[in-house]
Design a protein around this motif. Structure first.
Motif, PDB file in Angstrom:
ATOM      1  N   LEU A 205      93.590  24.390   6.977  1.00 58.64           N
ATOM      2  CA  LEU A 205      92.281  24.983   6.755  1.00 58.64           C
ATOM      3  C   LEU A 205      92.438  26.261   5.939  1.00 58.64           C
ATOM      4  CD1 LEU A 205      90.721  24.421  10.269  1.00 58.64           C
ATOM      5  CD2 LEU A 205      90.375  23.089   8.192  1.00 58.64           C
ATOM      6  N   SER A 206      92.550  26.110   4.651  1.00 57.46           N
ATOM      7  CA  SER A 206      92.733  27.255   3.771  1.00 57.46           C
ATOM      8  C   SER A 206      91.419  27.998   3.601  1.00 57.46           C
ATOM      9  CB  SER A 206      93.238  26.788   2.405  1.00 57.46           C
ATOM     10  OG  SER A 206      93.299  27.860   1.509  1.00 57.46           O
ATOM     11  N   ARG A 207      91.470  29.325   3.573  1.00 57.30           N
ATOM     12  CA  ARG A 207      90.278  30.137   3.375  1.00 57.30           C
ATOM     13  C   ARG A 207      90.434  30.901   2.079  1.00 57.30           C
ATOM     14  NH1 ARG A 207      89.078  33.125   9.012  1.00 57.30           N
ATOM     15  NH2 ARG A 207      89.194  31.314  10.372  1.00 57.30           N
ATOM     16  N   ARG A 208      90.107  30.291   1.024  1.00 56.19           N
ATOM     17  CA  ARG A 208      90.278  30.952  -0.252  1.00 56.19           C
ATOM     18  C   ARG A 208      89.228  32.044  -0.415  1.00 56.19           C
ATOM     19  NH1 ARG A 208      89.854  28.592  -6.359  1.00 56.19           N
ATOM     20  NH2 ARG A 208      90.629  30.456  -7.359  1.00 56.19           N
ATOM     21  N   VAL A 209      89.697  33.253  -0.713  1.00 54.64           N
ATOM     22  CA  VAL A 209      88.818  34.395  -0.930  1.00 54.64           C
ATOM     23  C   VAL A 209      88.616  34.570  -2.426  1.00 54.64           C
ATOM     24  CG1 VAL A 209      88.530  36.863  -0.580  1.00 54.64           C
ATOM     25  CG2 VAL A 209      89.677  35.485   1.170  1.00 54.64           C
ATOM     26  N   PRO A 210      87.371  34.644  -2.905  1.00 55.30           N
ATOM     27  CA  PRO A 210      87.157  34.831  -4.340  1.00 55.30           C
ATOM     28  C   PRO A 210      87.905  36.054  -4.845  1.00 55.30           C
ATOM     29  CG  PRO A 210      85.089  34.323  -3.232  1.00 55.30           C
ATOM     30  CD  PRO A 210      86.112  34.530  -2.153  1.00 55.30           C
ATOM     31  N   CYS A 211      88.666  35.889  -5.913  1.00 60.82           N
ATOM     32  CA  CYS A 211      89.489  36.978  -6.441  1.00 60.82           C
ATOM     33  C   CYS A 211      88.710  37.762  -7.488  1.00 60.82           C
ATOM     34  CB  CYS A 211      90.772  36.412  -7.049  1.00 60.82           C
ATOM     35  SG  CYS A 211      91.898  37.684  -7.650  1.00 60.82           S
ATOM     36  N   PRO A 212      88.633  39.083  -7.375  1.00 60.08           N
ATOM     37  CA  PRO A 212      87.847  39.880  -8.329  1.00 60.08           C
ATOM     38  C   PRO A 212      88.603  40.224  -9.607  1.00 60.08           C
ATOM     39  CG  PRO A 212      88.715  41.325  -6.625  1.00 60.08           C
ATOM     40  CD  PRO A 212      89.153  39.924  -6.257  1.00 60.08           C
ATOM     41  N   TRP A 213      89.830  39.696  -9.777  1.00 65.78           N
ATOM     42  CA  TRP A 213      90.642  40.077 -10.927  1.00 65.78           C
ATOM     43  C   TRP A 213      90.869  38.888 -11.851  1.00 65.78           C
ATOM     44  CZ3 TRP A 213      90.718  45.127 -10.464  1.00 65.78           C
ATOM     45  CH2 TRP A 213      90.723  45.687  -9.191  1.00 65.78           C
ATOM     46  N   VAL A 214      90.946  39.157 -13.126  1.00 73.93           N
ATOM     47  CA  VAL A 214      91.205  38.128 -14.138  1.00 73.93           C
ATOM     48  C   VAL A 214      92.635  37.607 -13.970  1.00 73.93           C
ATOM     49  CG1 VAL A 214      91.434  37.698 -16.628  1.00 73.93           C
ATOM     50  CG2 VAL A 214      89.554  39.106 -15.768  1.00 73.93           C
ATOM     51  N   ASN A 215      92.797  36.308 -14.129  1.00 77.35           N
ATOM     52  CA  ASN A 215      94.125  35.699 -14.009  1.00 77.35           C
ATOM     53  C   ASN A 215      95.015  36.180 -15.166  1.00 77.35           C
ATOM     54  OD1 ASN A 215      96.351  34.072 -13.596  1.00 77.35           O
ATOM     55  ND2 ASN A 215      95.354  32.191 -14.307  1.00 77.35           N
ATOM     56  N   PRO A 216      96.133  36.875 -14.873  1.00 80.28           N
ATOM     57  CA  PRO A 216      97.012  37.381 -15.940  1.00 80.28           C
ATOM     58  C   PRO A 216      98.008  36.335 -16.445  1.00 80.28           C
ATOM     59  CG  PRO A 216      97.863  38.095 -13.831  1.00 80.28           C
ATOM     60  CD  PRO A 216      96.603  37.317 -13.540  1.00 80.28           C
ATOM     61  N   VAL A 301     102.328  46.131  -6.498  1.00 79.14           N
ATOM     62  CA  VAL A 301     101.527  45.188  -7.283  1.00 79.14           C
ATOM     63  C   VAL A 301     100.784  45.959  -8.370  1.00 79.14           C
ATOM     64  CG1 VAL A 301      99.677  43.472  -7.215  1.00 79.14           C
ATOM     65  CG2 VAL A 301     101.277  43.673  -5.297  1.00 79.14           C
ATOM     66  N   LEU A 302     100.902  45.512  -9.623  1.00 78.80           N
ATOM     67  CA  LEU A 302     100.256  46.190 -10.746  1.00 78.80           C
ATOM     68  C   LEU A 302      98.752  45.904 -10.756  1.00 78.80           C
ATOM     69  CD1 LEU A 302     102.894  45.407 -13.520  1.00 78.80           C
ATOM     70  CD2 LEU A 302     102.637  47.527 -12.197  1.00 78.80           C
ATOM     71  N   PRO A 303      97.943  46.878 -11.170  1.00 80.26           N
ATOM     72  CA  PRO A 303      96.484  46.673 -11.217  1.00 80.26           C
ATOM     73  C   PRO A 303      96.107  45.610 -12.250  1.00 80.26           C
ATOM     74  CG  PRO A 303      97.074  48.750 -12.266  1.00 80.26           C
ATOM     75  CD  PRO A 303      98.327  48.236 -11.612  1.00 80.26           C
ATOM     76  N   GLY A 304      95.088  44.814 -11.912  1.00 78.47           N
ATOM     77  CA  GLY A 304      94.626  43.770 -12.814  1.00 78.47           C
ATOM     78  C   GLY A 304      93.367  44.182 -13.561  1.00 78.47           C
ATOM     79  N   ILE A 305      92.834  43.257 -14.326  1.00 82.14           N
ATOM     80  CA  ILE A 305      91.604  43.486 -15.093  1.00 82.14           C
ATOM     81  C   ILE A 305      90.431  42.935 -14.289  1.00 82.14           C
ATOM     82  CG2 ILE A 305      90.380  42.996 -17.236  1.00 82.14           C
ATOM     83  CD1 ILE A 305      93.091  42.573 -18.565  1.00 82.14           C
ATOM     84  N   PRO A 306      89.432  43.767 -13.958  1.00 81.83           N
ATOM     85  CA  PRO A 306      88.299  43.280 -13.153  1.00 81.83           C
ATOM     86  C   PRO A 306      87.525  42.179 -13.887  1.00 81.83           C
ATOM     87  CG  PRO A 306      88.350  45.679 -13.250  1.00 81.83           C
ATOM     88  CD  PRO A 306      89.318  45.189 -14.279  1.00 81.83           C
ATOM     89  N   ASP A 546      83.289  32.832 -13.473  1.00 77.82           N
ATOM     90  CA  ASP A 546      82.739  33.294 -14.750  1.00 77.82           C
ATOM     91  C   ASP A 546      83.152  32.406 -15.916  1.00 77.82           C
ATOM     92  OD1 ASP A 546      81.795  35.369 -13.241  1.00 77.82           O
ATOM     93  OD2 ASP A 546      83.414  36.743 -13.790  1.00 77.82           O
ATOM     94  N   ASN A 547      84.353  31.817 -15.823  1.00 76.48           N
ATOM     95  CA  ASN A 547      84.844  31.042 -16.959  1.00 76.48           C
ATOM     96  C   ASN A 547      84.318  29.613 -16.983  1.00 76.48           C
ATOM     97  OD1 ASN A 547      86.261  29.974 -14.830  1.00 76.48           O
ATOM     98  ND2 ASN A 547      88.233  30.864 -15.436  1.00 76.48           N
TER      99      ASN A 547
END
Length: 631
Positions: A205-216, A301-306, A546-547
């Motif tokens: 039972l995976s609970r995927r949380v929407p990620c607020p960062w763009v996939n690098p 962990v390096l900061p991502g792009i929102p 968004d994509n």
């Protein structure tokens, strides 16, 4: 025992050969992967419609309430209630070997199945029937298919039974019994779905949380972890899996439920536990690291792009579709532009219009007397019947594929009954049309008719037409159905959905919803099978990433059968639970897959296009065309 009366004349007895149980399940939320059952009611029906046994109880799911928003209020309400494992003996006894009847049966069955898995007990339900799907198949004269609307149609008043689950189960049972007489008079088979019992054992039972960062992209050991990286876990973990996933999500990583070519990093403590899968990932250049290495990487962990969402401020109610709009007449990215090296495009005799001159002209929806007419074509060859159904659609009417309560006319081909004026079916006198009536009808002008319009219709689309969805239509359901007797011919149809980017390709394998992966963890798209000749794709426009700019809904036939053998496919579209549009695709011949329709974003609007592009190749080729890694 108490009797649940049917609100239709005649025998209210249940069909023989099955044992029936009506159920209503209350849950802490709507997601099968995370929310829990908090109450249920089961009514066991005898062959005469009598309630032979019933059971209702609240359920305490323990500390895990899932993602439901009623967490705090539920705590007090469920205090002292039994856990599901405490009532399994009683529930199994009531449901064993029975057909589960419910409103939205696939959801109710899914939640019960999840609880049986957690309790390490095999699911006792052998089949299910969805009351909403049965009502859709009957095409009742209702504004929508909500349970309250169905009850009102049959003159059923809600009666208090002591708690919500019992109230709902009683209402569902009475609506179900009321539909049986009509289904029998129309000789429509009931939409019973055989359930493959799941093996006992706790589910993943995976609970995927929407990620607020763009996939690098993929993990680079020389750079380190970056927020937004897609991470998957294979095999056992030292840290409890749920806790590890929460830790990854809090660090800004995008935790995936599957390890495919779309992931950027895989966590696996024992590479031999999934050697084939791990080897494939390594061959694809994806890093596979143990949990110990992950702990070190999580320290920095390096900061991502929102992520940024499309501007939604200033949206206004959408105007009516301009029938003469060149934009409306021209599909901007037809699927048939794909390389013939990957899939063989089929040249259809009725291609999707590509210019205003080729766009079918449909009479005014408001003034057209054909708009409320559902015409069932009987007899004739496949080619002749398809031509007549195409003509009906161009006139603004709706071609019917099954006899239902909505059918207003019969069009008889081949001479059988052509001299008859009316036919009595299901207690109604239906006019009998001839091919000459349709051939003489002018497609550019509304034709006078003495046939009474019995049922308000929704927009009937011709192939290639586009309609706008309104700004408040956030929940869209695409319902596809075919001949109710097609299963007798051994034809198996699968409905699938693709979430596509600007490149007309999926961004990851999770963007492909099909029978083995029926829903995304974020709830953006889900497949339900609620009948033997109908399946549905449900889209939550607000949950789409968004994509995603386009969703393609397709049908695929298993084996060597073709759409020429299957016959017409009817598509009904509901937006925010209201009927939005319907169309019938009947140009298939040798095709084995067909893109039925598209929901796509255009200038901050969502639009729907009736598509109907077919291919001779199978589902694997279509999935490859859309960028899915079919390996």
């Amino acid at each position: 025992m108490r009797h649940i009366e049917a609100h239709v004349p005649g025998d209210a007895g249940l069909p023989e050969g099955r044992r029936w149980a009506v159920a209503h399940v209350e849950t802490s939320g709507t997601r099968l992967t995370s929310d829990r059952v908090i109450g249920l009611c089961i009514l066991v029906l005898g062959g005469d419609g009598m309630v032979e046994d019933e059971y209702a109880t609240a359920i305490d799911p323990g500390p895990d309430f899932g993602l439901g928003s009623l967490h705090h209020r539920l705590r007090d309400r469920l205090a002292g209630a039994p856990h599901f494992e405490d009532v399994t003996d009683r529930v199994v006894d009531l449901l064993h070997g029975r057909t589960l009847v419910a409103y939205d049966a696939s959801t109710h069955y899914g939640f019960l199945d999840g609880e049986f898995r957690r309790a390490d007990i095999a699911n006792p339900i052998v089949s299910r029937l969805c009351v909403r799907t049965l009502s859709r198949r009957l095409e009742l004269d209702v504004p929508n298919l909500q349970l309250t609307s169905l009850a009102e149609h049959w003159g059923i008043e809600r009666r208090p039974m002591g708690d919500k689950a019992r109230d709902e189960a009683d209402l569902v049972a009475r609506v179900f019994l009321s539909t049986l007489g009509l289904a029998d008079s129309l000789e429509l088979p009931l939409p019973v779905v055989e359930c493959v019992a799941n093996k006992a054992g706790a589910p993943r039972l995976s609970r995927r949380v929407p990620c607020p960062w763009v996939n690098p992209g993929r993990f680079d050991p020389g750079v380190g972890l970056v927020q937004g990286t897609k991470v998957a876990i294979i095999g056992t973990t030292k840290t409890p899996r749920d806790a590890l996933e929460r830790k990854l999500a809090l660090a800004g990583l995008d935790v995936m439920s599957t390890a495919g070519s779309h992931v950027g990093l895989v966590i696996c403590n024992d590479r031999t536990s999934g050697s084939t899968e791990v080897s494939r990932l390594l061959d694809d250049g994806i890093s596979v690291i143990p949990e110990k290495t992950l702990e070190r990487l999580l320290e920095s962990v390096l900061p991502g792009i929102p992520r940024t969402k499309p501007e939604q401020d200033g949206w206004t109610a959408l105007p009516a579709v301009d029938e003469a709009s060149p934009e409306r007449a021209h599909p901007e990215r037809p699927v048939e532009t794909a390389s013939t090296d990957s899939i063989d495009a089929v040249a259809s005799a009725d291609p999707v219009p590509t210019s205003l001159a080729e766009q079918p002209t449909v009479p005014s929806f408001v003034d057209n007397p054909w708009q409320n007419r559902h015409i069932l074509v009987i007899g004739g060859t496949h080619e002749d019947a398809a031509a007549m159904r195409s003509k009906i659609a161009r006139l603004g009417g709706t071609p019917a594929i099954n006899l239902s309560a909505a059918v207003t006319d019969l069009l008889v081909l081949g001479g059988d009954g052509r001299d008859r004026k009316t036919v009595t079916i299901g207690g109604r006198e239906l006019p009998v049309l001839t091919p000459e009536i349709l051939k003489e009808a002018n497609e550019n002008e509304a034709m006078h008719s003495d046939i009474v319009q019995r049922r308000p219709g929704v927009r009937s689309l011709a192939r290639g037409e586009v309609v706008d969805l309104h700004m408040d239509d956030t929940q869209v359901s695409i319902h596809a159905s075919w001949r109710a007797d097609s299963t007798r011919d051994g034809i198996i149809v699968d409905i699938v959905g693709f979430m596509l980017s600007e490149e007309n390709s999926v961004n990851c394998d999770e963007d492909f919803v099909f029978y083995n992966f029926p829903s995304r963890d974020d709830g953006a798209m889900a497949l339900t099978v609620d009948g033997n000749c109908e399946q549905s794709i449900h889209i939550d426009l607000k949950a789409l990433p968004d994509n995603c700019v386009r969703i393609a809904i397709a049908a695929a036939i298993e084996g060597t059968a073709t759409f020429g053998q299957l016959g017409p496919v009817a598509v009904k579209v509901e937006a925010s639970e209201q009927p939005e549009a319907e169309f019938v695709l009947d140009a298939g011949t040798t095709e084995r897959t067909m893109v039925l329709c598209e929901v796509y974003r255009r200038a901050n609007r969502w639009r729907l296009r009736a598509f109907g592009q077919g291919y001779d190749s199978g589902l694997d080729a279509l999935a490859t065309l859309y960028g899915v890694d079919v390996k």
